[in-house]
Enzyme design. Structure first.
Site, PDB file in Angstrom:
ATOM      1  N   HIS A  12      -5.974  -5.954  10.348  1.00  0.00           N
ATOM      2  CA  HIS A  12      -5.228  -4.797   9.826  1.00  0.00           C
ATOM      3  C   HIS A  12      -6.092  -4.010   8.840  1.00  0.00           C
ATOM      4  O   HIS A  12      -6.138  -4.317   7.645  1.00  0.00           O
ATOM      5  CB  HIS A  12      -3.938  -5.296   9.151  1.00  0.00           C
ATOM      6  CG  HIS A  12      -3.001  -4.214   8.730  1.00  0.00           C
ATOM      7  ND1 HIS A  12      -1.693  -4.134   9.185  1.00  0.00           N
ATOM      8  CD2 HIS A  12      -3.143  -3.157   7.908  1.00  0.00           C
ATOM      9  CE1 HIS A  12      -1.087  -3.086   8.661  1.00  0.00           C
ATOM     10  NE2 HIS A  12      -1.949  -2.475   7.860  1.00  0.00           N
ATOM     11  N   HIS A  14      -7.300   0.177   8.191  1.00  0.00           N
ATOM     12  CA  HIS A  14      -7.292   1.593   8.581  1.00  0.00           C
ATOM     13  C   HIS A  14      -8.694   2.137   8.350  1.00  0.00           C
ATOM     14  O   HIS A  14      -9.196   2.093   7.218  1.00  0.00           O
ATOM     15  CB  HIS A  14      -6.281   2.374   7.737  1.00  0.00           C
ATOM     16  CG  HIS A  14      -4.881   1.856   7.868  1.00  0.00           C
ATOM     17  ND1 HIS A  14      -3.941   2.444   8.685  1.00  0.00           N
ATOM     18  CD2 HIS A  14      -4.254   0.794   7.306  1.00  0.00           C
ATOM     19  CE1 HIS A  14      -2.797   1.768   8.608  1.00  0.00           C
ATOM     20  NE2 HIS A  14      -2.962   0.762   7.774  1.00  0.00           N
ATOM     21  N   HIS A 188       3.739  -1.025  11.477  1.00  0.00           N
ATOM     22  CA  HIS A 188       4.037  -1.300  10.074  1.00  0.00           C
ATOM     23  C   HIS A 188       5.554  -1.390   9.903  1.00  0.00           C
ATOM     24  O   HIS A 188       6.289  -0.541  10.425  1.00  0.00           O
ATOM     25  CB  HIS A 188       3.535  -0.165   9.181  1.00  0.00           C
ATOM     26  CG  HIS A 188       2.056  -0.138   8.974  1.00  0.00           C
ATOM     27  ND1 HIS A 188       1.161  -0.037   9.998  1.00  0.00           N
ATOM     28  CD2 HIS A 188       1.311  -0.184   7.831  1.00  0.00           C
ATOM     29  CE1 HIS A 188      -0.074  -0.023   9.496  1.00  0.00           C
ATOM     30  NE2 HIS A 188      -0.014  -0.115   8.191  1.00  0.00           N
ATOM     31  N   GLU A 191       7.137  -3.347   4.625  1.00  0.00           N
ATOM     32  CA  GLU A 191       6.106  -3.236   3.586  1.00  0.00           C
ATOM     33  C   GLU A 191       6.777  -2.655   2.347  1.00  0.00           C
ATOM     34  O   GLU A 191       6.982  -3.360   1.358  1.00  0.00           O
ATOM     35  CB  GLU A 191       4.960  -2.333   4.071  1.00  0.00           C
ATOM     36  CG  GLU A 191       3.881  -2.079   3.023  1.00  0.00           C
ATOM     37  CD  GLU A 191       2.898  -0.968   3.426  1.00  0.00           C
ATOM     38  OE1 GLU A 191       3.218  -0.156   4.305  1.00  0.00           O
ATOM     39  OE2 GLU A 191       1.813  -0.913   2.805  1.00  0.00           O
ATOM     40  N   ASP A 269      -6.117  -3.872   4.651  1.00  0.00           N
ATOM     41  CA  ASP A 269      -5.371  -2.614   4.789  1.00  0.00           C
ATOM     42  C   ASP A 269      -6.252  -1.389   4.510  1.00  0.00           C
ATOM     43  O   ASP A 269      -6.745  -0.759   5.435  1.00  0.00           O
ATOM     44  CB  ASP A 269      -4.147  -2.642   3.862  1.00  0.00           C
ATOM     45  CG  ASP A 269      -2.980  -1.811   4.348  1.00  0.00           C
ATOM     46  OD1 ASP A 269      -3.042  -1.301   5.479  1.00  0.00           O
ATOM     47  OD2 ASP A 269      -1.991  -1.682   3.599  1.00  0.00           O
ATOM     48  N   ASP A 270      -6.426  -1.050   3.240  1.00  0.00           N
ATOM     49  CA  ASP A 270      -7.230   0.118   2.816  1.00  0.00           C
ATOM     50  C   ASP A 270      -8.002  -0.307   1.567  1.00  0.00           C
ATOM     51  O   ASP A 270      -7.654   0.083   0.446  1.00  0.00           O
ATOM     52  CB  ASP A 270      -6.300   1.285   2.455  1.00  0.00           C
ATOM     53  CG  ASP A 270      -5.314   1.599   3.566  1.00  0.00           C
ATOM     54  OD1 ASP A 270      -5.712   2.233   4.548  1.00  0.00           O
ATOM     55  OD2 ASP A 270      -4.140   1.199   3.444  1.00  0.00           O
TER      56      ASP A 270
HETATM   57  N1  ADE Z   1      -1.649   4.119   6.350  1.00  0.00           N
HETATM   58  C1  ADE Z   1      -2.715   3.612   5.736  1.00  0.00           C
HETATM   59  N2  ADE Z   1      -2.375   2.559   4.979  1.00  0.00           N
HETATM   60  C2  ADE Z   1      -1.043   2.398   5.116  1.00  0.00           C
HETATM   61  C3  ADE Z   1      -0.105   1.480   4.592  1.00  0.00           C
HETATM   62  N3  ADE Z   1      -0.460   0.493   3.756  1.00  0.00           N
HETATM   63  N4  ADE Z   1       1.175   1.630   4.936  1.00  0.00           N
HETATM   64  C4  ADE Z   1       1.533   2.604   5.767  1.00  0.00           C
HETATM   65  N5  ADE Z   1       0.688   3.479   6.286  1.00  0.00           N
HETATM   66  C5  ADE Z   1      -0.590   3.378   5.972  1.00  0.00           C
HETATM   67 ZN    ZN Z   2      -1.646  -0.627   6.960  1.00  0.00          ZN
END
Ligand code: ADE
Ligand code: ZN
Length: 324
Positions: A12, A14, A188, A191, A269-270
């Protein structure tokens, strides 16, 4: 344990969300794009709430304009992942940022990203992803482009974005199209929204994996269902803590979910937005939650079993992770 050297699978991530701030700043300078408000005085991405995070993310994406930019980004992100021991990864790509819905352009972006991926020692697969808050019609366009380019490194279809917008069922058409093209599915849910969001997603979209899904812990019947149906959670503890979903790792439900029989995996994630990386995630799980090498082998085995890849790649990578 040397946490950076443990071989890892990351499902996971992005691509644009993994862009190092210095990479975005350099491109902005090269292209003369105004990035006021995107970075703080230390050069980190600026945001406080989830909605602001998504807004800053989309601002930063404005500098990514050409296939070459995305090829360079793919190479930079894979290099960073390799430095944290990642051997297999799947990247969420956003066709909305890659040609804005034009299939010919999307193929050019895909070619540039594929070239960079194939030059990397990390095994990579792509999951084109629709953005929930852009709505179901845009999602259909994204699903069609994903279906048209299925095969090669494109092996999945997903949905990110603002989970509070629209109903999961609004995206059933897009997910059905991707399913029919043979793509693996993930969305997703659970969350920033609660357990009902996960339930709606399971019922309407029938993905084999859920991005996050951690708020499922609020509904014991849902936890049982996730375990019984072997739905795989792409858990991103650092992301959840950074977004304030849980106060800290000790309050995070990853161990409770796993001990209830839910299949969990670990990703970032990011990472620069959430000030994390895979080494930090593993270190935290070990030092704060007492996870052992056997626990890490188990999540990596689980991730490879759930990976959207061919069986030869799966068998090869599974052999990388001992025990379990
Ligand atoms: N796009 C990028 N990161 C995200 C996240 N944590 N939740 C939803 N959309 C996303
Ligand atoms: Zn994500």
């Amino acid at each position: 344990m040397n946490f950076s050297e443990i071989p890892k699978t990351e499902l996971h991530l992005h691509l644009e969300g993994a862009a190092p701030p210095a990479f975005i700043r350099r491109l902005a300078q090269e292209k003369g794009v105004n990035m006021d408000g995107v970075f703080d005085e230390n050069g980190a991405y600026v945001w406080t709430t989830f909605v602001e995070f998504l807004a800053t993310y989309e601002r930063a994406c404005e500098v990514l304009k050409s296939p070459e930019d995305f090829g360079r980004l793919m190479a930079a992100v894979l290099q960073e992942q390799a430095s944290h021991g990642v051997v297999y990864t799947e990247h969420f790509l956003a066709p909305d940022f890659c040609g804005g819905g034009d299939l010919v352009a999307w193929k050019e972006y895909l070619a540039a990203m594929t070239e960079a991926a194939e030059a990397s020692p990390v095994e990579v697969r792509f999951i084109p992803t629709c953005v929930r808050h852009m709505g179901p019609e845009q999602a259909k366009i994204t699903a069609r482009m994903s279906a048209e380019t299925a095969g090669g490194l494109v092996t999945g279809f997903g949905m990110g974005g603002d989970e509070s917008q629209f109903a999961a069922a609004d995206f059933a058409y897009a997910f059905d199209m991707a399913r029919e093209a043979g793509l693996g599915l993930t969305s997703h849910a659970g969350e920033v929204e609660g357990a009902d969001s996960v339930l709606d997603t399971l019922d309407a979209l029938r993905p084999s994996r859920i991005g996050h899904g951690v708020r499922s812990i609020e509904d014991p019947a849902l936890v049982e269902r996730l375990a019984a149906e072997a739905v795989v959670l792409e858990v991103c503890p650092g992301s959840n803590i950074s977004l304030g979903v849980f106060a800290d790792l000790k309050a995070h439900p990853i161990t409770a979910l796993r001990d209830s029989g839910v299949i969990v995996t670990v990703s970032t994630d990011d990472p620069p937005y959430f000030h994390t990386d895979m080494t930090a995630e593993y270190r935290g799980l070990s030092e704060q939650l007492g996870w052992t090498q056997a626990d890490f082998d188990a999540i990596n085995q689980a991730a490879m079993k759930a990976a959207f890849c061919d069986e030869v790649t799966r068998a090869k990578l599974l052999a990388t992770f001992n025990g379990a």
